[in-house]
Design an enzyme around this catalytic site. Structure first.
Site, PDB file in Angstrom:
ATOM      1  N   ALA A 195       0.870  -1.175   0.000  1.00  0.00           N
ATOM      2  CA  ALA A 195       0.000   0.000   0.000  1.00  0.00           C
ATOM      3  C   ALA A 195       0.907   1.225   0.000  1.00  0.00           C
ATOM      4  O   ALA A 195       2.118   1.108  -0.188  1.00  0.00           O
ATOM      5  CB  ALA A 195      -0.921  -0.031   1.202  1.00  0.00           C
TER       6      ALA A 195
ATOM      7  N   MET B 115       2.277   3.350   2.173  1.00  0.00           N
ATOM      8  CA  MET B 115       3.454   3.380   3.053  1.00  0.00           C
ATOM      9  C   MET B 115       4.481   2.338   2.636  1.00  0.00           C
ATOM     10  O   MET B 115       5.681   2.627   2.551  1.00  0.00           O
ATOM     11  CB  MET B 115       3.038   3.145   4.500  1.00  0.00           C
ATOM     12  N   GLY B 116       4.032   1.110   2.361  1.00  0.00           N
ATOM     13  CA  GLY B 116       4.958   0.053   1.970  1.00  0.00           C
ATOM     14  C   GLY B 116       5.643   0.323   0.655  1.00  0.00           C
ATOM     15  O   GLY B 116       6.861   0.132   0.513  1.00  0.00           O
TER      16      GLY B 116
ATOM     17  N   ARG C 148       0.132  -9.541  -1.046  1.00  0.00           N
ATOM     18  CA  ARG C 148      -0.847 -10.631  -1.136  1.00  0.00           C
ATOM     19  C   ARG C 148      -1.662 -10.536  -2.418  1.00  0.00           C
ATOM     20  O   ARG C 148      -1.927 -11.542  -3.073  1.00  0.00           O
ATOM     21  CB  ARG C 148      -1.771 -10.589   0.088  1.00  0.00           C
TER      22      ARG C 148
ATOM     23  N   VAL D 117       1.961  -3.981   6.714  1.00  0.00           N
ATOM     24  CA  VAL D 117       0.546  -4.323   6.549  1.00  0.00           C
ATOM     25  C   VAL D 117      -0.224  -3.831   7.767  1.00  0.00           C
ATOM     26  O   VAL D 117       0.359  -3.376   8.752  1.00  0.00           O
ATOM     27  CB  VAL D 117       0.332  -5.840   6.347  1.00  0.00           C
TER      28      VAL D 117
ATOM     29  N   SER E 257       8.049   7.028  11.622  1.00  0.00           N
ATOM     30  CA  SER E 257       7.283   8.267  11.664  1.00  0.00           C
ATOM     31  C   SER E 257       7.667   9.159  10.486  1.00  0.00           C
ATOM     32  O   SER E 257       8.825   9.228  10.094  1.00  0.00           O
ATOM     33  CB  SER E 257       7.527   9.028  12.969  1.00  0.00           C
TER      34      SER E 257
ATOM     35  N   LYS F 110       7.630   4.794  19.693  1.00  0.00           N
ATOM     36  CA  LYS F 110       6.800   5.352  18.621  1.00  0.00           C
ATOM     37  C   LYS F 110       5.410   5.697  19.150  1.00  0.00           C
ATOM     38  O   LYS F 110       4.817   6.724  18.762  1.00  0.00           O
ATOM     39  CB  LYS F 110       6.699   4.346  17.475  1.00  0.00           C
TER      40      LYS F 110
ATOM     41  N   HIS G  42       5.744   8.907  20.982  1.00  0.00           N
ATOM     42  CA  HIS G  42       5.892   9.942  19.956  1.00  0.00           C
ATOM     43  C   HIS G  42       4.516  10.390  19.471  1.00  0.00           C
ATOM     44  O   HIS G  42       4.225  11.588  19.371  1.00  0.00           O
ATOM     45  CB  HIS G  42       6.725   9.398  18.790  1.00  0.00           C
ATOM     46  N   ASN G  43       3.655   9.430  19.153  1.00  0.00           N
ATOM     47  CA  ASN G  43       2.327   9.759  18.656  1.00  0.00           C
ATOM     48  C   ASN G  43       1.477  10.442  19.723  1.00  0.00           C
ATOM     49  O   ASN G  43       0.675  11.329  19.413  1.00  0.00           O
ATOM     50  CB  ASN G  43       1.623   8.504  18.144  1.00  0.00           C
TER      51      ASN G  43
ATOM     52  N   GLU H 196       2.513  13.896  19.784  1.00  0.00           N
ATOM     53  CA  GLU H 196       1.943  14.489  18.569  1.00  0.00           C
ATOM     54  C   GLU H 196       0.497  14.934  18.808  1.00  0.00           C
ATOM     55  O   GLU H 196       0.088  16.023  18.388  1.00  0.00           O
ATOM     56  CB  GLU H 196       2.013  13.467  17.438  1.00  0.00           C
TER      57      GLU H 196
ATOM     58  N   LYS I 157      -6.449   7.061  15.479  1.00  0.00           N
ATOM     59  CA  LYS I 157      -6.173   5.666  15.132  1.00  0.00           C
ATOM     60  C   LYS I 157      -5.801   4.819  16.344  1.00  0.00           C
ATOM     61  O   LYS I 157      -5.480   3.654  16.199  1.00  0.00           O
ATOM     62  CB  LYS I 157      -5.069   5.600  14.077  1.00  0.00           C
TER      63      LYS I 157
ATOM     64  N   HIS J 166      -7.005   2.089  54.072  1.00  0.00           N
ATOM     65  CA  HIS J 166      -5.881   1.972  53.137  1.00  0.00           C
ATOM     66  C   HIS J 166      -4.562   2.457  53.736  1.00  0.00           C
ATOM     67  O   HIS J 166      -3.522   2.320  53.095  1.00  0.00           O
ATOM     68  CB  HIS J 166      -6.186   2.753  51.862  1.00  0.00           C
TER      69      HIS J 166
END
Length: 478
Positions: free
Chosen positions: A14, A16-17, A37, A77, A131, A186, A189-190, A193, A264, A454
């Site tokens: 796709a 990115m790949g 695939r 993927v 990234s 990572k 990092h996000n 972001e 995401k 407690h």
């Protein structure tokens, strides 16, 4: 099938790949095997980029046979079941000493589990954070690989060949640590972001509502800010977004876009990890929750009639804009400080030896949060490797001190005008909590002891104590 041998392979073509494969192929010394695939995607990539000299395969077995030993393959993927399936297919064809790299946005705990399982076969498994988005994948991303030191000896030169270069010429890649360390960093990092983007959004909203300036005028403000200590990729693209005019309506594009932000999952993962580790990450958390609130369109539609103040125009627009700039910088420092606290706690929890200065270094170019002040973070950790919190480094302490009056004025204005500024407000509250001599946690602990026995600790002697609240109120040392 070609008899050519490649030193690196990419599975999953796709955007990115395919961009990562093209990046790899463009670097001297690399020959790239490709497999997807759906075979038509492989055919399209090879046909559209003959200059890349790709070595295509129709099956996983052919793909494995086309790689030099030790075989090295990067999986690009979708996270989850698709990644599991490809790993299983490669493990069936690969041999001990070969390397499988997951370049997707996997949850770090999945990477820990996968690495342990694959290690049993003698094959190395590397979770590598990437990234920079589609552009970074093609032209040079920031790379955060985990895995074994042995695997990095083979993988490192390949990743260095494609990584973004900082201004000093250093490639933005380093071996983060074992098993899931790369994907953990990572993830953080996000999370940072998320905070960065929310803070910028709040700055825009405050300026627009407080001064009445148009998006195009605010774009020029952000462009000017990008020549200051706020210089960063996100500030740069904010100006570009605000300048954009919708071709259909003639309105600023930002006014046409539905105000419901997507996510995401990496922001939520960061917040969940921070909670599990007991690390306050208020800036990241509020940024994540702000996206969630923005998407509650039904609730928001019915809540528009709730009472609240109207935003008041500021008396001095230029002074207010400068206050917002300083507040943005101070809040940004806190958000990054919280992010690095998560990294420190995660490293302690999982036994990773993560070099915080090296992490800041590899974020200087290629990645989404690349910014001028990452140089200062690198310097801070170089000067004080055991720095307790980033905000306590002299440079950042001075920067926050210089901006805190403006920060407080901005938060006060936002609250008084009914303008939501959760990231500005929460980072300021965290800062004040951090510097406080005493916190109301003492009362909370007393409440906990009252209803749940407690116990609590005292300031004047060691040990744990319990008060007999339902009895004679005597205190017992435990």
């Amino acid at each position: 099938m070609s008899s050519a041998k490649a030193n690196i392979g990419v599975v999953g073509l796709a955007v990115m790949g395919s961009n990562l494969a093209r990046n790899l192929a463009s670097r001297e010394g690399n020959s790239v095997a490709v497999y997807n695939r759906t075979g038509s995607k492989t055919d399209e990539l090879v046909a559209e980029h003959p200059e890349a000299g790709f070595v295509p395969s129709k099956t996983v077995a052919e793909f494995a046979a086309s790689l030099e030993q030790p075989r090295t393959a990067i999986i690009m993927v979708q996270a989850g079941a698709a990644t599991n399936a490809v790993i299983d297919q490669l493990v069936a064809e690969f041999e001990p000493g070969d390397i499988i790299v997951d370049g997707g946005n996997a949850l770090f705990t999945d990477t820990i589990r996968r690495e342990a399982a694959v290690r049993e076969t003698g094959i190395h498994f590397v979770g590598c954070g990437i990234s920079g988005g589609e552009e970074g994948a093609l032209n040079g991303p920031s790379l955060m690989p985990g895995g074994t030191v042995e695997s990095y000896e083979t993988l490192g030169p390949i990743l260095r060949s494609i990584a973004a270069l900082a201004d000093d010429g250093e490639p933005c890649v380093t071996h983060i640590g074992t098993d899931g360390a790369g994907h953990f960093v990572k993830m953080v990092h996000n999370g940072i972001e998320y905070a960065d983007m929310q803070l910028i959004g709040e700055a825009y909203d405050l300026i627009r509502r407080g001064t009445g300036k148009t998006p195009a005028e605010i774009a020029e403000i952000f462009a000017a800010w990008n020549t200051t200590e706020l210089e960063s990729y996100l500030i740069e693209i904010t100006a570009e977004v605000l300048r954009q005019v919708d071709a259909e309506t003639g309105s600023p594009l930002v006014d046409v876009i539905l105000d419901a932000a997507g996510a995401k999952g990496t922001g939520a993962w960061t917040v969940q990890s921070a909670l599990n580790l007991g690390v306050p990450s208020t800036g990241i958390a509020e940024a994540t929750f702000a996206r969630s609130l923005s998407s509650q369109l039904g609730q928001r539609a019915q809540a528009k009639g709730l009472p609240g103040p109207e935003a008041a125009a500021v008396d001095d627009a230029d002074a207010f804009i400068e206050d917002v700039r300083l507040a943005l910088y101070a809040s940004k420092i806190i958000a990054y400080s919280q992010g690095f606290d998560i990294i420190v706690a995660g490293a302690e929890e999982h036994g990773w030896n993560i070099d915080k200065g090296e992490v800041a270094k590899i974020w200087r170019a290629g990645c989404i949060i690349r910014a001028r002040f990452l140089e200062r973070i690198t310097e801070a950790y170089a000067e004080q490797p055991d720095l307790v919190a980033l905000v306590l480094a002299p440079f950042f302490t001075d920067a926050v001190a210089g901006g805190q009056d403006a920060w407080r004025r901005v938060v006060q204005y936002a609250a008084g005008s009914g303008i939501p500024a959760p990231a500005f407000s929460s980072t300021l509250a965290y800062y004040d909590g951090l510097r406080a001599d005493r916190l109301p946690a003492a009362l909370v602990q007393g409440q906990r002891d009252f209803f749940g026995a407690h116990t609590y600790r005292r300031v004047d002697r060691e040990g744990s104590f319990h008060t007999e609240w339902s009895g004679d109120r005597s205190e017992t040392a435990l």
